[in-house]
Design an enzyme around this catalytic site. Structure first.
Site, PDB file in Angstrom:
ATOM      1  N   TYR A 192     -19.277  20.155 -56.915  1.00 15.47           N
ATOM      2  CA  TYR A 192     -18.769  21.935 -56.777  1.00 15.47           C
ATOM      3  C   TYR A 192     -18.116  22.385 -57.281  1.00 15.47           C
ATOM      4  CZ  TYR A 192     -15.167  23.078 -53.284  1.00 15.47           C
ATOM      5  OH  TYR A 192     -13.941  23.910 -53.003  1.00 15.47           O
ATOM      6  N   ASP A 230     -12.715  11.470 -57.049  1.00 18.45           N
ATOM      7  CA  ASP A 230     -12.474  12.876 -56.387  1.00 18.45           C
ATOM      8  C   ASP A 230     -13.147  11.684 -55.062  1.00 18.45           C
ATOM      9  OD1 ASP A 230     -12.591  14.538 -53.931  1.00 18.45           O
ATOM     10  OD2 ASP A 230     -12.576  16.387 -54.817  1.00 18.45           O
ATOM     11  N   ILE A 272     -12.701  11.976 -51.369  1.00 20.83           N
ATOM     12  CA  ILE A 272     -11.803  12.886 -50.019  1.00 20.83           C
ATOM     13  C   ILE A 272     -13.252  12.727 -48.915  1.00 20.83           C
ATOM     14  CG2 ILE A 272     -10.727  14.385 -51.194  1.00 20.83           C
ATOM     15  CD1 ILE A 272     -13.231  17.058 -50.549  1.00 20.83           C
ATOM     16  N   LYS A 299     -11.539  16.508 -45.405  1.00 16.78           N
ATOM     17  CA  LYS A 299     -13.065  16.072 -44.704  1.00 16.78           C
ATOM     18  C   LYS A 299     -12.928  15.175 -43.612  1.00 16.78           C
ATOM     19  CE  LYS A 299     -13.604  19.776 -47.838  1.00 16.78           C
ATOM     20  NZ  LYS A 299     -14.436  20.978 -47.804  1.00 16.78           N
TER      21      LYS A 299
END
Length: 484
Positions: free
Chosen positions: A156, A241, A243, A280
Site C-alpha cells: 500500500y 495490518d 484492516i 474497510k
C-alpha cells in the site's frame, strides 16, 4: 528584484524539515490519480464523461444496512431526541483509554470477524485516528529514525507516509514476484534481511498486510508460521495490518496472526502487534477509528499515552459501541457484505476475462490486481506509466499503477470495485472492455501490415474497414496509444 524561487527558498528556511520535505509521498501516480478524479469527477447524469474513481478502497456496498440500523436505533446517537439524555456524560468524557463499552465492543467485533477462534483483551486495545495513526504510533514505539521495517512488495503506497514521514523510519522491500502469485517466502525474507544488513540498515520489524492491499490475497497458515518463526529468529517485531479481515468473500478463510501466536508456544508474544480499523470492514473511513492491539505490555502503555494526539471522538465511540454490541446485526452485516463483495468482484473480473484481461486470483479486499502487461508498448515502468496516463486521461478511469505500490514488475494495476454503484461499475467495465478491444484491433492491423511488407504480397484487404471497427461510433475513446 527577488526571484520567485529565491523567495520560496527563504520561506522554506523558516520552516521545519518535516514541513518542507516530500515525505508525505503525495507526488506519486497513486495520488495523482485522485487529483485527476477530483478535477473531473464522473457522475451518471451531470458528468458522464468524467473520470471514474477506481483508486479508492472504500466499502460502499452495504450502507443500506447501516442506515437501516441507525434509523432503528436512535438512542445510539447523542444527537437525537431519544439519545440526548446521554449528551453531557459523553461530551465531557476525556479518558484516553476510551469508553469501556467501546473497547469491549471492538474486541468482541474483532473476535467475531475472526470466526470466534481467538479472544482479544479489551484492556490491550489502544485507539488512534484511523489505521494511519495506528501505524505511525507503532513506528514511534518500535523504531528510531534511520531504522527500517521489512515490507513485502507490492504494498500500500500510504505506508510510505504512515510509517516514514514524521518518524524518520525507513521501509525496506521484500521483493515478491508474479511467478508464484507474489507469495511471501522464507527465501525472500532472508534475502531482504541480509541485503539490509550489508547496507548497514538496522531492521526493527516486519510489516505484513493480511489480507493484502493491493493483491486481495490471504496469507495461509504455513506462511504465517514461517513469518512468525522468521521474526523470532531475528528478534524483530511483527506488525500485522489486518484492516481487511472481514472483506473475505470466498475460501480459504482468513487466518489472523493472533491464531498463530496462540498455537506457537515458542513465539515471543512481545514482538507481535496488530493494526485494525473500522474503515474497510464496516466502511467507516470518515469515523477515523484505528486500533493498535499489542501483546507487549510496554507498547500498550506507551501507545496509549501517544494516542492523546489522535483520539476517536467519544460521540463516535458511543455510537459504535451500541452498533458493534448488536450481535444479530453484526452477523447479518458480515455475511451480507461478504456476499455482495464476492458478487461485485466476480462481475468485474469475469467481464475483463471476456476481453482477455486476467487478474490475480483473489478472495478478499475491495480491489483486485489487474494484469495489463501485454498492453505495454515496452516492458518497463516508463511503459507502465505511459499506459496509465492514457487510462487516466483518455479512458477516464483512475486505476493505480503497480509502480506506486513498489511492485517489482511493470504492467500490474490495482482496481477498486466496492466504492461505486452498479451503474457506475457497468460504465467503468464498458470503458475498459472498449479500450482493450480497440487496442487489440489496431495491434492486429499492425501485425497484418508488417507481414504484408515482409512478404511483399499484394493483397486487397481494406484497412479502412478495420479502422471503422475502432471508430468513435463504436468507442468514445481516441487515445494516443490507439493512434500509434
Amino acid at each position: 528584484m527577488v526571484s520567485i524561487s529565491n523567495n520560496n527558498n527563504q520561506k522554506q528556511q523558516l520552516l521545519s524539515k518535516i514541513a518542507t520535505n516530500d515525505g508525505h509521498g503525495e507526488n506519486s501516480p497513486y495520488f495523482d490519480g485522485w487529483k485527476a478524479y477530483a478535477n473531473d469527477p464522473f457522475h451518471l447524469t451531470d458528468n458522464p464523461n468524467g473520470v471514474i474513481q477506481m483508486g479508492l478502497a472504500e466499502n460502499q456496498l452495504c450502507f443500506d444496512l447501516i442506515q437501516e440500523w441507525v434509523v432503528n436505533n436512535p438512542k445510539a446517537s447523542i444527537c437525537t431526541a431519544e439519545g440526548a439524555e446521554n449528551f453531557q456524560d459523553i461530551a465531557i468524557f476525556q479518558d484516553y483509554h476510551g469508553l469501556p463499552e467501546f473497547r469491549q465492543a471492538v474486541a468482541r467485533f474483532m473476535e467475531k470477524v475472526r470466526g470466534d477462534r481467538v479472544t482479544f483483551d479489551p484492556d490491550r486495545i489502544v485507539m488512534s485516528g484511523g489505521a494511519t495513526g495506528a501505524h505511525e504510533m507503532l513506528a514511534f514505539c518500535l523504531a528510531d529514525p534511520g531504522d527500517a521495517f521489512l515490507v513485502p512488495t507490492p504494498y500500500y503506497p500510504g505506508f510510505d507516509r504512515d510509517l516514514r514521514w514524521r518518524t524518520g523510519v525507513q521501509l525496506f522491500p521484500v521483493v515478491c514476484e508474479s511467478c508464484n502469485d507474489f507469495k511471501v517466502t522464507k527465501k525472500a525474507l532472508e534475502e531482504a534481511y541480509e541485503k539490509a544488513q550489508q547496507s548497514n540498515i538496522k531492521i526493527k520489524g516486519l510489516l505484513i498486510n493480511n489480507p493484502s492491499n493491493p493483491l486481495g490475497t490471504l496469507l495461509d497458515k504455513d506462511t504465517l508460521r514461517d513469518i512468525v518463526t522468521f521474526i523470532n529468529s531475528k528478534n524483530i517485531h511483527l506488525v500485522c495490518d489486518e484492516i481487511y479481515a472481514a472483506t473475505v468473500f470466498d475460501q480459504p478463510r482468513f487466518i489472523s496472526v493472533s491464531e498463530i501466536v496462540e498455537e506457537m508456544i515458542e513465539c515471543n508474544k512481545d514482538l507481535i502487534h496488530i493494526v485494525y480499523s473500522l474503515s474497510k470492514d464496516l466502511g467507516f473511513p470518515g469515523f477515523r477509528v484505528g486500533i493498535v492491539y499489542s501483546y507487549n505490555d510496554t507498547v500498550v502503555n506507551i501507545a496509549r499515552k501517544m494516542s492523546s494526539f489522535g483520539l476517536v471522538s467519544t460521540q463516535t465511540q458511543h455510537l459504535l459501541a451500541s452498533m458493534l454490541s448488536d450481535e444479530i446485526f453484526i452477523e447479518r452485516f458480515i455475511a451480507e457484505s461478504s456476499e455482495r463483495l464476492g458478487q461485485r468482484q466476480g462481475m468485474f473480473t469475469k467481464g475483463l476475462a471476456q476481453v482477455g484481461i486476467s487478474t490475480l486470483k483473489s478472495n478478499a479486499g475491495l480491489f483486485f490486481w489487474m494484469d495489463l502487461r501485454r498492453l505495454l508498448k515496452e516492458a518497463t515502468f516508463d511503459g507502465e506509466l505511459e499506459l496509465w496516463r492514457i487510462i487516466i486521461n483518455e479512458v477516464k478511469l483512475n486505476v493505480s499503477p503497480g509502480c506506486s505500490f513498489h511492485c517489482s514488475e511493470p504492467g500490474w494495476f490495482r482496481v477498486c470495485f466496492a466504492n461505486m454503484d452498479d451503474e457506475t461499475m457497468k460504465t467503468a467495465l464498458r470503458r475498459i472492455r472498449n479500450f482493450v478491444l480497440q487496442t487489440k484491433g489496431l495491434n492486429n492491423i499492425a501485425a497484418i501490415k508488417k507481414q504484408c511488407s515482409r512478404s511483399k504480397l499484394q493483397i486487397s484487404l481494406s484497412f479502412r474497414r478495420l479502422d471503422d471497427f475502432n471508430s468513435p461510433a463504436h468507442s468514445p475513446m481516441n487515445s494516443p496509444l490507439v493512434r500509434t
